[in-house]
Design an enzyme around this catalytic site. Structure first.
Site, PDB file in Angstrom:
ATOM      1  N   ASN A 102       2.202  11.060  -5.356  1.00 26.02           N
ATOM      2  CA  ASN A 102       1.316  10.395  -4.394  1.00 26.02           C
ATOM      3  C   ASN A 102       0.000  10.118  -5.117  1.00 26.02           C
ATOM      4  O   ASN A 102      -0.433  10.902  -5.955  1.00 26.02           O
ATOM      5  CB  ASN A 102       1.052  11.328  -3.206  1.00 26.02           C
ATOM      6  N   GLU A 107       2.904   5.462  -4.870  1.00 25.10           N
ATOM      7  CA  GLU A 107       2.107   4.244  -5.093  1.00 25.10           C
ATOM      8  C   GLU A 107       2.348   3.696  -6.505  1.00 25.10           C
ATOM      9  O   GLU A 107       2.069   2.530  -6.763  1.00 25.10           O
ATOM     10  CB  GLU A 107       0.617   4.520  -4.885  1.00 25.10           C
ATOM     11  N   ASP A 116     -21.415   7.526   2.443  1.00 23.22           N
ATOM     12  CA  ASP A 116     -20.075   6.932   2.511  1.00 23.22           C
ATOM     13  C   ASP A 116     -20.159   5.440   2.831  1.00 23.22           C
ATOM     14  O   ASP A 116     -21.219   4.825   2.734  1.00 23.22           O
ATOM     15  CB  ASP A 116     -19.199   7.726   3.501  1.00 23.22           C
TER      16      ASP A 116
HETATM   17  C1  LIG Z   1     -13.181   4.001  -3.216  1.00 18.01           C
HETATM   18  C2  LIG Z   1     -12.452   4.848  -2.217  1.00 18.01           C
HETATM   19  C3  LIG Z   1     -12.922   6.118  -1.941  1.00 18.01           C
HETATM   20  C4  LIG Z   1     -12.233   6.937  -1.047  1.00 18.01           C
HETATM   21  N1  LIG Z   1     -12.674   8.209  -0.814  1.00 18.01           N
HETATM   22  C5  LIG Z   1     -11.924   9.041  -0.065  1.00 18.01           C
HETATM   23  C6  LIG Z   1     -12.301  10.417   0.081  1.00 18.01           C
HETATM   24  O1  LIG Z   1     -13.328  10.861  -0.423  1.00 18.01           O
HETATM   25  N2  LIG Z   1     -11.472  11.219   0.803  1.00 18.01           N
HETATM   26  C7  LIG Z   1     -10.329  10.757   1.378  1.00 18.01           C
HETATM   27  O2  LIG Z   1      -9.594  11.542   1.968  1.00 18.01           O
HETATM   28  N3  LIG Z   1      -9.982   9.450   1.301  1.00 18.01           N
HETATM   29  C8  LIG Z   1     -10.749   8.602   0.583  1.00 18.01           C
HETATM   30  N4  LIG Z   1     -10.394   7.289   0.454  1.00 18.01           N
HETATM   31  C9  LIG Z   1      -9.240   6.785   1.213  1.00 18.01           C
HETATM   32  C10 LIG Z   1      -7.917   7.169   0.588  1.00 18.01           C
HETATM   33  O3  LIG Z   1      -7.957   7.298  -0.772  1.00 18.01           O
HETATM   34  C11 LIG Z   1      -6.899   6.091   0.930  1.00 18.01           C
HETATM   35  O4  LIG Z   1      -6.819   5.999   2.301  1.00 18.01           O
HETATM   36  C12 LIG Z   1      -5.535   6.369   0.343  1.00 18.01           C
HETATM   37  O5  LIG Z   1      -4.749   5.250   0.523  1.00 18.01           O
HETATM   38  C13 LIG Z   1      -4.842   7.542   0.999  1.00 18.01           C
HETATM   39  O6  LIG Z   1      -3.635   7.728   0.308  1.00 18.01           O
HETATM   40  P1  LIG Z   1      -2.343   8.289   1.017  1.00 18.01           P
HETATM   41  O7  LIG Z   1      -1.898   7.229   1.979  1.00 18.01           O
HETATM   42  O8  LIG Z   1      -1.391   8.488  -0.109  1.00 18.01           O
HETATM   43  O9  LIG Z   1      -2.748   9.561   1.682  1.00 18.01           O
HETATM   44  C14 LIG Z   1     -11.074   6.447  -0.398  1.00 18.01           C
HETATM   45  C15 LIG Z   1     -10.623   5.162  -0.679  1.00 18.01           C
HETATM   46  C16 LIG Z   1     -11.289   4.367  -1.578  1.00 18.01           C
HETATM   47  C17 LIG Z   1     -10.766   2.995  -1.871  1.00 18.01           C
END
Ligand SMILES: Cc1cc2nc3c(=O)[nH]c(=O)nc-3n(C[C@H](O)[C@H](O)[C@H](O)COP(=O)(O)O)c2cc1C
Length: 442
Positions: free
Chosen positions: A141, A202, A251
């Site tokens: 993941n 991914e 954020d």
């Molecule tokens: C630049 C950026 C920063 C992010 N920061 C966070 C974070 O600090 N914590 C978090 O849980 N998700 C964060 N996200 C959102 C997740 O990384 C994103 O929703 C991801 O697709 C989740 O993956 P999953 O579907 O495999 O759980 C961020 C996304 C981006 C693009």
């Protein structure tokens, strides 16, 4: 990422900064001021590595990195890749220490990790992609998590309960081996931002985006695949038994997020090269909004395309942080389609707080056009939709700690039947002489 930086440079799209700048607010202030501009900071006071930021600040920049044809939208390309993930068997080789100049004990102070905003808790990794295996599988993941530097080998990670959290729960909150990737190929960056079903790696989506050319190496300590073309790889483990205060951190909304108890990641090993470039995503920037908004746009598209016959466009507006406000331009086949579109948008994307539905003659990306439609076609007594007490986003400071929100829909579409002539925008036929006068004067 290096290839992409080279391409940007060759095309004159990369702004190089040769003046030495500090990780302490200086680099972030430049990125904040020049949000549309891909930047390379060649000399960083606190590190021998250079740093790059805003490199995917616009959809056009990301499209360049992915070689997407001109006419195709980024969201459409991402949606198609999610629908047809490509297996990565045969592309994973074992870790080769000699491919890196440094394979060393963790010392995060070596990296140009920034403090971005005045009142933040400290220095944060903002473009770090956490790779972790789905338990009992050989599949990784990927997800972005901001990470606060606590010491030379410890980070506090903000983990919103999604897949990484689920992985930790399935492992009974025992230590989760993780590899943190900074500066991967563009397709991996995009794929990591997407929200897919649990169990789908991914990497397969990125591999599809790259015409099956994604090369991976298992990392040295913990057997997690990382892109061969990464700038920096950090290996370690995530531990929910070790919690610490995380924040304040700015954020998406440009406001300070709450301070929370979050788990610690211990870094055991770092891999990088002499010329590795550390990647930055400035939180609250246009780049951040683009990659937070894209997964929401995909969810909205998915539902709307099944319920509304014709959609001109969906605009997650930049001032709504690409996350909270949406304008959708539709062609109605049924008088209820304006409200149906609003309800479907609000239900499919939890952060959405405002949806404006307009007719197909209104450009959803031209916000003065949209306001004109509201002024001339909308009446609150028949066009308003309000839902209270729905799930919202923890990023919205007005929704309180529980992230429960009120949602609003404004239906500015016209009824199907009836005289439309009084709603038409008046036109003035342009004679060739008048056109030449206008062009000479402008
Ligand atoms: C630049 C950026 C920063 C992010 N920061 C966070 C974070 O600090 N914590 C978090 O849980 N998700 C964060 N996200 C959102 C997740 O990384 C994103 O929703 C991801 O697709 C989740 O993956 P999953 O579907 O495999 O759980 C961020 C996304 C981006 C693009």
């Amino acid at each position: 990422m290096k290839d992409f930086l080279r391409e940007l440079d060759q095309k004159g799209k990369l702004k190089r900064v040769s003046k030495e700048l500090s990780t302490d607010l200086e680099i972030s202030s430049v990125l904040f001021a020049l949000q549309d501009q891909a930047m390379l900071f060649e000399r960083v006071s606190e590190s021998h590595l250079s740093a790059a930021g805003n490199i995917y600040a616009t959809p056009e920049l990301m499209k360049l990195g992915l070689d997407i044809p001109q006419g195709q939208e980024l969201a459409e390309f991402a949606g198609n890749s999610i629908a047809a993930p490509a297996s990565i068997k045969g592309h994973v080789s074992s870790f080769d220490n000699s491919a890196w100049d440094y394979n060393v004990q963790a010392d995060l102070k070596e990296l140009p990790i920034l403090k971005h905003y005045d009142k933040e808790a400290g220095n944060y990794i903002t473009a770090g992609i956490v790779a972790a295996k789905f338990p009992g599988t050989d599949l990784e993941n990927l997800s972005f998590h901001r990470m606060l530097v606590l010491s030379k080998n410890k980070l506090a990670a903000r983990i919103v309960p999604r897949h990484l959290d689920q992985i930790a729960r399935e492992m009974d909150r025992q230590k989760v081996p993780v590899s943190i990737v900074i500066g991967p190929p563009p397709a991996v960056f995009l794929a990591a931002s997407l929200q897919t079903e649990y169990g789908l790696s991914e990497y397969k989506i990125a591999n599809k985006m790259m015409d099956q050319k994604l090369e991976l190496n298992t990392s040295e300590l913990n057997d997690i695949a990382v892109p061969t073309d990464s700038e920096i790889v950090l290996e370690g483990y995530l531990d929910y038994q070790e919690l610490t205060k995380e924040g304040p951190f700015v954020d998406l909304t440009g406001t300070y997020d709450d301070i929370r108890e979050q788990p610690v990641i211990t870094i055991q090993r770092m891999h990088y090269r002499k010329d590795s470039v550390y990647q930055i995503v400035l939180a609250g920037s246009k780049e951040h909004a683009l990659f937070m908004g894209l997964p929401q746009e995909l969810k909205i598209r998915n539902v709307l395309s099944r319920s509304i016959p014709k959609i001109r466009g969906i605009n997650l507006t930049p001032s709504g942080n690409g996350y909270f406000h949406c304008v959708v331009s539709i062609e109605k086949a049924n008088d209820g389609d304006g409200k149906t579109a609003i309800m479907n948008c609000l239900a499919s994307s939890h952060p959405l707080k405002l949806v404006i539905a307009v007719d197909i003659d209104v450009d959803p990306f031209n916000l003065s056009d949209v306001e004109w439609a509201l002024a001339t076609r909308f009446q609150a007594d028949r066009g308003l939709v309000q839902v209270n007490g729905a799930r919202g986003s923890s990023l919205d400071p007005s929704s309180g700690k529980s992230a429960v929100t009120s949602k609003l829909g404004l239906d500015a579409t016209l009824p199907l039947k009836g005289d439309k002539s009084k709603f038409e925008r008046a036109k003035i036929t342009l004679s060739p002489v008048a056109a030449s006068v206008i062009s000479a004067a402008s």
